[in-house]
Write an enzyme that holds these catalytic residues in place. Structure first.
Site, PDB file in Angstrom:
ATOM      1  N   VAL A   4      -5.233 -46.977   0.682  1.00  0.00           N
ATOM      2  CA  VAL A   4      -6.092 -45.790   0.650  1.00  0.00           C
ATOM      3  C   VAL A   4      -7.501 -46.191   0.228  1.00  0.00           C
ATOM      4  O   VAL A   4      -7.684 -46.947  -0.735  1.00  0.00           O
ATOM      5  CB  VAL A   4      -5.535 -44.730  -0.323  1.00  0.00           C
ATOM      6  CG1 VAL A   4      -6.355 -43.443  -0.232  1.00  0.00           C
ATOM      7  CG2 VAL A   4      -4.066 -44.452  -0.033  1.00  0.00           C
ATOM      8  N   ILE A  45      -9.155 -47.485  -3.074  1.00  0.00           N
ATOM      9  CA  ILE A  45      -8.636 -46.589  -4.103  1.00  0.00           C
ATOM     10  C   ILE A  45      -7.294 -47.066  -4.643  1.00  0.00           C
ATOM     11  O   ILE A  45      -7.062 -47.110  -5.840  1.00  0.00           O
ATOM     12  CB  ILE A  45      -8.493 -45.148  -3.555  1.00  0.00           C
ATOM     13  CG1 ILE A  45      -9.852 -44.608  -3.102  1.00  0.00           C
ATOM     14  CG2 ILE A  45      -7.874 -44.239  -4.609  1.00  0.00           C
ATOM     15  CD1 ILE A  45     -10.877 -44.512  -4.210  1.00  0.00           C
ATOM     16  N   GLY A  46      -6.385 -47.425  -3.750  1.00  0.00           N
ATOM     17  CA  GLY A  46      -5.061 -47.853  -4.189  1.00  0.00           C
ATOM     18  C   GLY A  46      -4.131 -47.986  -3.002  1.00  0.00           C
ATOM     19  O   GLY A  46      -4.548 -47.906  -1.844  1.00  0.00           O
ATOM     20  N   GLY A  90       0.242 -47.357  -1.651  1.00  0.00           N
ATOM     21  CA  GLY A  90       1.606 -46.904  -1.876  1.00  0.00           C
ATOM     22  C   GLY A  90       2.565 -47.816  -1.169  1.00  0.00           C
ATOM     23  O   GLY A  90       2.215 -48.935  -0.778  1.00  0.00           O
ATOM     24  N   ASP A 111      10.078 -37.296   0.114  1.00  0.00           N
ATOM     25  CA  ASP A 111       9.708 -38.279  -0.901  1.00  0.00           C
ATOM     26  C   ASP A 111       8.913 -37.612  -2.017  1.00  0.00           C
ATOM     27  O   ASP A 111       7.955 -38.173  -2.535  1.00  0.00           O
ATOM     28  CB  ASP A 111       8.891 -39.406  -0.265  1.00  0.00           C
ATOM     29  CG  ASP A 111       8.718 -40.603  -1.198  1.00  0.00           C
ATOM     30  OD1 ASP A 111       9.586 -40.800  -2.080  1.00  0.00           O
ATOM     31  OD2 ASP A 111       7.718 -41.328  -1.057  1.00  0.00           O
TER      32      ASP A 111
END
Length: 364
Positions: free
Chosen positions: A27, A19-20, A22, A132
């Protein structure tokens, strides 16, 4: 894209796609075969992140609220840590909203702030500080309709009473850290002095900074390291939001600006608690009507009003420039709007200009 050594874990989770990523984690979309549901599988990107990964999982698992992404499971497989969370079918706040318009109207901003405040309140009641909070860590479902607003990525969250480990390492690399630079515009002044100072009021400051950006289109203190001196003095202009606001929006804008100023008090103890912030949001009067996307087809009476032309509506939806949050609209502009019954045409209010290319006359 698949960066995992395998695609099946502990005879339960099957990874379907990447998915991606950070600052701390990658993920993946996965299937929980035991409960037959889609989940998000997260794993730390490096050894530094891995030191805090389990602790973050423990923190986020203490929170159970519809405005916080749920934590389902944590396990170790072949000496690698994995976290299983609720899979959210949507985009983060920046992708879903901020990148698609210069600024949003106070109705949408009030709804976002209200839901975020509720999620933060539950987190703080569990003695968990996010530390955050920023648009990239807020997930939106339902596009403009904001069907779900969820706080996610407690990647550097901490228990309120916990001593922050590895603080020196984090601070030494702050200037070079892309993650920290991204968080900087929403970081409270006490955190600029030292990340060890992060407490519950630090999250409240971040909510105020995000709300400012939603209404204004600009971050309150600017971006990058140049913002530090302004953050340390709480030096920003609330007039950037108030100037030029049309009469129909003025009351709600004034209420939201007051909340922003309370959230971004220089002294942490002077900021409202999350519970107090929820109560303030409950007093706001904002519309939650369905939102649509279309374009302005024509203007009338020297541009003071005109029609929005949905794809499947021959008559169009009437609007007046007084119902536009932002600069006057021009023919051909793409817009997001709510609509109400009218005679002979439906009436649009509020209306904001957007830059999305996929315009459809449907409820998102």
């Amino acid at each position: 894209m698949n960066r995992l050594p395998k695609t099946s874990f502990i005879d339960r989770y099957d990874v379907k796609e990447f998915i991606g990523e950070g600052g701390m984690q990658c993920v993946y979309k996965a299937i929980d075969r035991s409960l037959n549901r889609v989940v998000a599988l997260k794993t730390p990107k490096n050894s530094s992140a891995q030191k805090r990964f389990r602790r973050s999982a423990v923190c986020s698992s203490k929170i159970n609220h519809h405005n916080v992404a749920k934590t389902y499971d944590y396990f170790i497989d072949d000496e690698q840590e994995y976290l299983i969370e609720e899979f959210i079918e949507g985009e983060d706040l920046r992708e879903a909203i901020l990148n698609k318009t210069e600024k949003i109207d106070p109705y949408l901003a009030a709804k976002i702030l209200h839901h975020l405040a509720k999620g933060v309140a539950v987190s703080h009641q569990a003695d968990v500080i996010h530390r955050d909070l920023k648009p990239n860590n807020i997930m939106i479902c339902g596009k403009w309709n904001l069907d779900a607003i969820k706080i996610t990525d407690f990647g550097i969250a901490k228990m309120a009473e916990e001593v922050i480990a590895e603080a020196a390492e984090s601070e030494d690399s702050m200037a070079a850290s892309k993650t920290m630079i991204g968080a900087l515009p929403y970081m409270a002044p006490e955190m600029i002095a030292s990340v060890k100072n992060a407490k519950k009021p630090s999250d409240i400051w971040a909510l105020g900074a995000m709300t400012y950006e939603l209404l204004c289109g600009d971050k309150p203190f600017g971006e990058g390291l140049l913002a530090i001196s302004k953050i340390q003095k709480a030096e920003y202009s609330i007039d950037n939001i108030k100037n030029g606001v049309r009469l129909q929006f003025r009351s709600l804008i004034d209420d939201l600006c007051e909340i922003i100023q309370q959230c971004m008090q220089l002294e942490p103890d002077n900021r409202p608690t999350a519970v107090e912030l929820v109560k303030k949001c409950e007093m706001l009067c904002y519309s939650t009507e369905d939102r649509y996307e279309a374009h302005v087809s024509r203007l009338l009476f020297r541009g003071s009003c005109g029609f929005i032309q949905p794809v499947d509506c021959s008559s169009g939806v009437f609007f007046h420039q007084d119902s536009v949050y932002g600069d006057n609209l021009k023919s051909g502009d793409k817009v997001c709007y709510s609509k109400f019954a009218g005679n002979p045409s439906e009436r649009a209010h509020p209306v904001i200009k957007i830059n999305s290319d996929d315009i459809e006359d449907i409820v998102f």
